[in-house]
Design a protein around this motif. Structure first.
Motif, short mmCIF file in Angstrom:
data_model
loop_
_atom_site.label_atom_id
_atom_site.label_comp_id
_atom_site.label_asym_id
_atom_site.label_seq_id
_atom_site.Cartn_x
_atom_site.Cartn_y
_atom_site.Cartn_z
N TRP A 131 0.83 -1.20 0.00
CA TRP A 131 0.00 0.00 0.00
C TRP A 131 0.87 1.26 0.00
O TRP A 131 0.63 2.20 -0.76
CB TRP A 131 -0.95 -0.01 1.21
CG TRP A 131 -1.78 1.22 1.29
CD1 TRP A 131 -2.96 1.46 0.66
CD2 TRP A 131 -1.48 2.41 2.02
NE1 TRP A 131 -3.42 2.71 0.95
CE2 TRP A 131 -2.53 3.32 1.78
CE3 TRP A 131 -0.43 2.80 2.85
CZ2 TRP A 131 -2.56 4.59 2.35
CZ3 TRP A 131 -0.46 4.07 3.41
CH2 TRP A 131 -1.51 4.95 3.15
N GLU A 352 -7.36 -5.24 2.11
CA GLU A 352 -7.84 -4.57 0.90
C GLU A 352 -9.29 -4.11 1.06
O GLU A 352 -9.67 -3.01 0.65
CB GLU A 352 -7.72 -5.50 -0.32
CG GLU A 352 -6.29 -5.75 -0.76
CD GLU A 352 -5.48 -4.47 -1.03
OE1 GLU A 352 -6.06 -3.49 -1.54
OE2 GLU A 352 -4.28 -4.44 -0.72
N THR A 353 -10.11 -4.96 1.68
CA THR A 353 -11.53 -4.63 1.84
C THR A 353 -11.74 -3.40 2.71
O THR A 353 -12.48 -2.48 2.35
CB THR A 353 -12.29 -5.84 2.43
OG1 THR A 353 -12.03 -6.98 1.62
CG2 THR A 353 -13.79 -5.55 2.49
N GLN A 356 -10.74 -0.18 1.02
CA GLN A 356 -11.70 0.30 0.03
C GLN A 356 -13.05 0.68 0.64
O GLN A 356 -13.79 1.49 0.09
CB GLN A 356 -11.91 -0.78 -1.04
CG GLN A 356 -10.76 -0.85 -2.05
CD GLN A 356 -10.72 -2.18 -2.76
OE1 GLN A 356 -11.75 -2.85 -2.89
NE2 GLN A 356 -9.54 -2.59 -3.20
N ARG A 357 -13.37 0.02 1.76
CA ARG A 357 -14.68 0.26 2.39
C ARG A 357 -14.51 0.64 3.87
O ARG A 357 -14.87 -0.14 4.77
CB ARG A 357 -15.55 -0.99 2.26
CG ARG A 357 -15.90 -1.30 0.80
CD ARG A 357 -16.34 -2.74 0.61
NE ARG A 357 -17.51 -3.09 1.42
CZ ARG A 357 -17.98 -4.34 1.55
NH1 ARG A 357 -17.38 -5.34 0.91
NH2 ARG A 357 -19.03 -4.59 2.29
#
Ligand code: MG
Length: 401
Positions: A131, A352-353, A356-357
Motif C-alpha cells: 500500500w 484490501e476490503t 476500500q470500504r
C-alpha cells in the motif's frame, strides 16, 4: 485515598533482590505521572494492568502454531505467555531478579501478535508495504507491520481503559522489555515521539535489563518445549523422529533409564519435563557465572554492556539444532503451510476490503488520519475466529469451513 487504603502499605521489595535487578522504587517511571498504588509495587501494578487489558484476553483465541479451531489442547498465545511467565519467574527467583517485572514482560510480550501467528504478521506486513509503495508517501520502514513494535503500541496507545491517557501507562522497565527488537529507522521514529528513550539502545547500542533478557530466553525455552508437545499431539511429529534431536534424545534416554517401561505420551512428557528443568538450571548457572565475572552491580551497568543472561555454549548449540528441527519438520510441514496459506489470504483480503470500504471499520478506527495504520491496528487486534468470520461476511469466501 480512603482511610482503609491509607492504612495499607506496599510490601517492601524482597530484601534479597540482587543489586543488578530492577528495583521498582528506582524505576525510570511512567510516561504520565500517577500516584503510587497503596498496596502494590509499580511492576506488580503493570502486571495487573496487562492482565486486565482487552489485548490480553484476546490471546486466548490467537494462534501460536496451530490454529485455534484445530484442537482444544494446543497452545494458544495465552497459554504460551503463561508458560513464559512461569519459566521466567522460576529463573528470576534463583538469580534474585525481579519476578514481578519478569511476569509483566512475559505476559505482555506477545500482545501485538496478529491472528494466525507469523503467517498473519507476514501478510499484514506485505499488505502495508504494498500500500505504501502504491501511495509513494511513507518510507518503507514506517509502513510495515511488526508484532514486536505492535506489542508496544498496544500498551502505549491502543488500549482504552483510563480517563487521562491512551494505553496502559506502564513503567519504562516493562516497556523496555516488551520492545525486544526494533529497526534503526523505527527506533529513530519512536525516539522522536517518545522522550522516555525506550528505543535508544537500538541506535546507541547496549542491552535491556536482566529481567527483559531473561524473558527472551524463557520465550525460546517455552516454545521449543511446547512445540514438541503440540507437534506430537497433532500427529505431524513422531517420538521416533525426535530421536534425531540430540537435546531431546538425551532426556528421552534418561527418562527410560529411570522408568524402563515408560512409553507414548508419558515418555514424551517426562522427556520434555527433564529437558525444561535442565535448560532452566543451565541458564541459572551460566548467568550466575557471567554476572560474577562481569562484576555488574546495578541496572545501568547491565544496560551498558552485551547481554549477560545466556545458555552455556553447549546448550545454545543444542537448542539451535532443536529449533532447526522444528522449523523443517513442524513449522514448514505441508499441513501447517497449507493452513497458513489460507490464513495469509484472509488477512490480505481483509486489508484490501477495509481500505476500500472504511465504512466497515468500527467508528474510532474509521476516523484515524492514517487509514492503513488504523486498518492494521484493527486486523492485528482480531482473534483467529473473528478474522475468519469477518472475512466470510465481507468477502463471501469460506476459507476455513
Ligand atoms: Mg512468545
Amino acid at each position: 485515598m480512603s482511610a482503609d487504603a491509607a492504612s495499607l502499605q506496599v510490601p517492601p521489595s524482597p530484601a534479597v533482590l540482587a543489586p543488578c535487578a530492577c528495583d521498582p522504587a528506582r524505576s525510570r517511571g511512567r510516561r504520565f505521572t500517577e500516584p503510587e498504588a497503596p498496596t502494590r509495587t509499580a511492576f506488580q501494578r503493570d502486571r495487573d494492568r496487562i492482565i486486565h487489558s482487552t489485548a490480553f484476553r484476546r490471546l486466548v483465541y490467537k494462534t501460536q502454531v496451530f490454529l485455534n479451531h484445530e484442537g482444544d489442547l494446543f497452545r494458544t498465545r495465552l497459554t504460551h505467555s503463561l508458560e513464559v511467565a512461569q519459566l521466567g519467574r522460576s529463573i528470576a527467583r534463583s538469580l534474585r531478579l525481579n519476578e514481578d517485572l519478569v511476569e509483566a514482560i512475559a505476559l505482555a510480550h506477545d500482545l501485538g501478535h496478529t491472528p494466525f501467528g507469523h503467517a498473519g504478521q507476514d501478510a499484514l506486513n506485505a499488505s502495508m508495504r504494498a500500500w505504501a509503495t502504491r501511495q509513494g508517501s511513507e518510507s518503507d520502514d514506517q509502513a510495515g507491520f511488526e508484532h514486536n513494535l505492535q506489542s508496544l503500541r498496544v500498551v502505549d496507545a491502543l488500549e482504552e481503559r483510563y480517563p487521562a491517557f491512551d494505553g496502559l501507562n506502564l513503567c519504562f522497565e516493562t516497556r523496555e522489555g516488551i520492545l525486544k527488537h526494533c529497526s534503526a529507522a523505527n527506533a529513530r521514529r519512536l525516539m522522536a515521539q517518545d522522550p522516555s528513550g525506550v528505543a535508544r539502545r537500538f541506535i546507541e547500542g547496549g542491552s535491556p535489563s536482566l529481567e527483559a533478557q531473561l524473558c527472551n530466553l524463557a520465550d525460546e525455552i517455552a516454545y521449543n518445549a511446547h512445540d514438541i508437545d503440540d507437534g506430537v499431539r497433532s500427529g505431524l511429529l513422531t517420538l521416533q523422529q525426535l530421536e534425531e534431536v540430540p537435546l531431546f534424545d538425551r532426556y528421552r534416554r534418561r527418562a527410560l533409564a529411570a522408568h524402563p517401561q515408560l512409553a507414548g505420551r508419558r515418555l514424551l512428557f517426562e522427556s520434555i519435563r527433564l529437558m525444561l528443568s535442565d535448560q532452566v538450571y543451565d541458564v541459572i548457572d551460566t548467568t550466575r557465572d557471567r554476572l560474577a565475572a562481569a562484576g555488574v552491580d546495578d541496572v545501568e551497568a547491565v544496560r551498558s554492556r552485551a547481554p549477560l543472561v545466556a545458555f552455556s555454549a553447549t546448550m545454545r548449540e543444542e537448542s539451535q539444532v532443536l529449533k532447526t528441527f522444528l522449523l523443517r519438520n513442524l513449522y514448514r510441514h505441508p499441513r501447517v503451510v497449507e493452513t497458513t496459506g489460507r490464513a495469509r489470504q484472509v488477512v490480505a483480503d481483509l486489508f484490501e476490503t477495509y481500505m476500500q470500504r472504511p465504512d466497515e471499520l468500527p467508528e474510532a478506527h474509521g476516523r484515524h488520519p492514517n487509514r492503513a495504520r488504523a486498518v492494521a491496528d484493527y486486523i492485528a487486534g482480531m482473534t483467529d475466529r473473528f478474522a475468519i468470520r469477518e472475512h466470510e461476511r465481507l468477502c463471501g469466501a469460506v476459507l476455513f469451513p
